[in-house]
Design a protein around this motif. Sequence first.
Motif, PDB file in Angstrom:
ATOM      1  N   GLY A 188       0.806  -1.215   0.000  1.00 39.35           N
ATOM      2  CA  GLY A 188       0.000   0.000   0.000  1.00 39.35           C
ATOM      3  C   GLY A 188       0.842   1.269   0.000  1.00 39.35           C
ATOM      4  N   PHE A 189       1.769   1.359   0.957  1.00 42.03           N
ATOM      5  CA  PHE A 189       2.602   2.561   1.033  1.00 42.03           C
ATOM      6  C   PHE A 189       3.570   2.644  -0.147  1.00 42.03           C
ATOM      7  CE2 PHE A 189       1.335   2.616   5.554  1.00 42.03           C
ATOM      8  CZ  PHE A 189       0.993   3.953   5.665  1.00 42.03           C
ATOM      9  N   GLY A 190       4.006   1.491  -0.654  1.00 44.20           N
ATOM     10  CA  GLY A 190       4.880   1.501  -1.830  1.00 44.20           C
ATOM     11  C   GLY A 190       4.177   2.047  -3.057  1.00 44.20           C
ATOM     12  N   ILE A 191       2.942   1.583  -3.298  1.00 46.91           N
ATOM     13  CA  ILE A 191       2.158   2.086  -4.442  1.00 46.91           C
ATOM     14  C   ILE A 191       1.888   3.577  -4.294  1.00 46.91           C
ATOM     15  CG2 ILE A 191      -0.097   1.952  -5.579  1.00 46.91           C
ATOM     16  CD1 ILE A 191      -0.092  -1.059  -4.911  1.00 46.91           C
ATOM     17  N   CYS A 192       1.536   4.008  -3.083  1.00 50.11           N
ATOM     18  CA  CYS A 192       1.264   5.443  -2.846  1.00 50.11           C
ATOM     19  C   CYS A 192       2.518   6.279  -3.092  1.00 50.11           C
ATOM     20  CB  CYS A 192       0.768   5.652  -1.419  1.00 50.11           C
ATOM     21  SG  CYS A 192      -0.892   5.004  -1.112  1.00 50.11           S
ATOM     22  N   CYS A 193       3.672   5.776  -2.670  1.00 44.16           N
ATOM     23  CA  CYS A 193       4.938   6.492  -2.856  1.00 44.16           C
ATOM     24  C   CYS A 193       5.239   6.701  -4.341  1.00 44.16           C
ATOM     25  CB  CYS A 193       6.067   5.713  -2.179  1.00 44.16           C
ATOM     26  SG  CYS A 193       7.707   6.455  -2.363  1.00 44.16           S
ATOM     27  N   VAL A 194       5.163   5.625  -5.109  1.00 44.37           N
ATOM     28  CA  VAL A 194       5.442   5.713  -6.548  1.00 44.37           C
ATOM     29  C   VAL A 194       4.409   6.593  -7.242  1.00 44.37           C
ATOM     30  CG1 VAL A 194       5.605   4.386  -8.688  1.00 44.37           C
ATOM     31  CG2 VAL A 194       6.598   3.478  -6.577  1.00 44.37           C
ATOM     32  N   SER A 195       3.137   6.466  -6.859  1.00 37.59           N
ATOM     33  CA  SER A 195       2.070   7.250  -7.481  1.00 37.59           C
ATOM     34  C   SER A 195       2.280   8.740  -7.271  1.00 37.59           C
ATOM     35  CB  SER A 195       0.707   6.825  -6.919  1.00 37.59           C
ATOM     36  OG  SER A 195       0.442   5.473  -7.196  1.00 37.59           O
ATOM     37  N   CYS A 196       2.666   9.132  -6.045  1.00 35.55           N
ATOM     38  CA  CYS A 196       2.900  10.555  -5.766  1.00 35.55           C
ATOM     39  C   CYS A 196       4.079  11.095  -6.587  1.00 35.55           C
ATOM     40  CB  CYS A 196       3.164  10.765  -4.279  1.00 35.55           C
ATOM     41  SG  CYS A 196       1.692  10.654  -3.243  1.00 35.55           S
TER      42      CYS A 196
END
Length: 500
Positions: free
Chosen positions: A336-344
């Motif tokens: 979850g936090f990995g996807i959010c990091c890359v998305s931002c």
Amino acid sequence: MTLLLAGVTLVSAFGSSFQYGYNVSVINSPAVFMQEFYNETYFDRNGIPMESSFQKLLWSLTVSMFPLGGFFGSLMVGPLVNKCGRKGTLLINNIFSIVPAILMGTSKVAKTFEVIILSRIIVGICAGLSSNVVPMYLGEMSPKNLRGAVGVVPQLFITIGILIAQILGLSNILGNLEGWPVLLGLTGIPAVVELLLLPFFPESPRYLLIQKGNEEQARQALKRLRGWDDVDDEIKEMCREDQSEKLDGRLSVFNLCTFQALRWQLISIIVMMMGQQLSGVNAIFYYTDEIFKSAGVNENNVQYVTVGIGAVNVFMTCVAVFIIESLGRRLLLLAGFGICCVSCAVLTMALNLQATVSWMQYLSIACVIAYIIGHAIGASPIPFVMITEMFLQSSRPAAFMVGGSVHWLSNFTVGLVFLYMVEGLGAYCFLVFCAICLVTFIYIFIIVPETKGKTFMEINQSMAKRNKVEIQMDKEKLNDFQTAAETPKKKEEAHSTSVL
């Protein structure tokens, strides 16, 4: 999963968690009409129009009072759940929903905007209590093989509440000049449903045995929840937990913050709760309309696209319910936090290049959807599950007070500073959120253990090594408990000499 456990999960999540999500989103659509009402009411009273700066202040208060109320509600969790129980607290909490629902629903007829602001802080107290008590209540009643799935259901109903508020807030339904008071007042309906149905369900067995000292009631509650009579193993596990904590006693927030045996658990929930709210989820929702408009979506259709994003949020949270017990908490948090990091990070690039590269507009939309997916499967639902699992009975209420307070203060902070971040940094503000997601990801990877399929005692013992303490138990008293649990027929005769 028995019908009774499914029933109490649905009733408590709908009656409490649903309201949290509903009130997060409910004032977004009718904002223009509500501000017009503020101005008209002021003009009728004073004969002059309201100054724009004063109107902006009143609207800022209307928005920000909700998370502030949530913070106050979080501070009430410990005293209420210890004195009134988990179910009792949820029943009492309905007062903080029904009263403001009536006030907000009649505010236009009464020609007063002050009660809307007051009601927002009261309904915020309701959300602050429910966001902490529902995961605690359901987590304590669930068997360990279903604890994660049941623990995500409150977050699922939060997303459903957001979606329903978005749908009802459409301009051709209730998001209009005449319908907005009804839209605000509907928040009381789930509270009435919970008030009528929840009394028929049992209290948390762990609360009954460990805090009330009533093993018989705990045993009966477990039998109803599990659907079978052989609950000795769970009673033994509760007794072990009770004995393990006898020396420490019930922990206050201050004691929890200074207690070495729970140091890393406390740091972990603070990091996860801060990461959850400071990762930019509210900012993403704020930016959604502008991103879709820049991609060529008609302004009249943006509200429907926003509803679509809300539907994606609900769907992916529903997916999390079904995969959490197979993939585990830790993997979903990291994903979850990995996807959010890359998305931002990619969203920052896309927003800065979309004026010169046409297809970057569509990449921006993809980043928003990817971010919502990442947050829905990990960052949003899992931290509350982890609070339930990483703390034992005596420290769990204080842990939820700390975690809930951090959650709501972080929520309030983002709402307070985000507009200034946009003004000063533009699209680069998402790099700040990217960094927060990255730091949270690294912390979880290094520190946070997997808790899937473990008892509360096993999780506590695994963290004891990192805290450099040893879990000690009174073996003689524990043996007494085990003997009593193995011979339930003799329990009543020996009740006066049993150690509770």
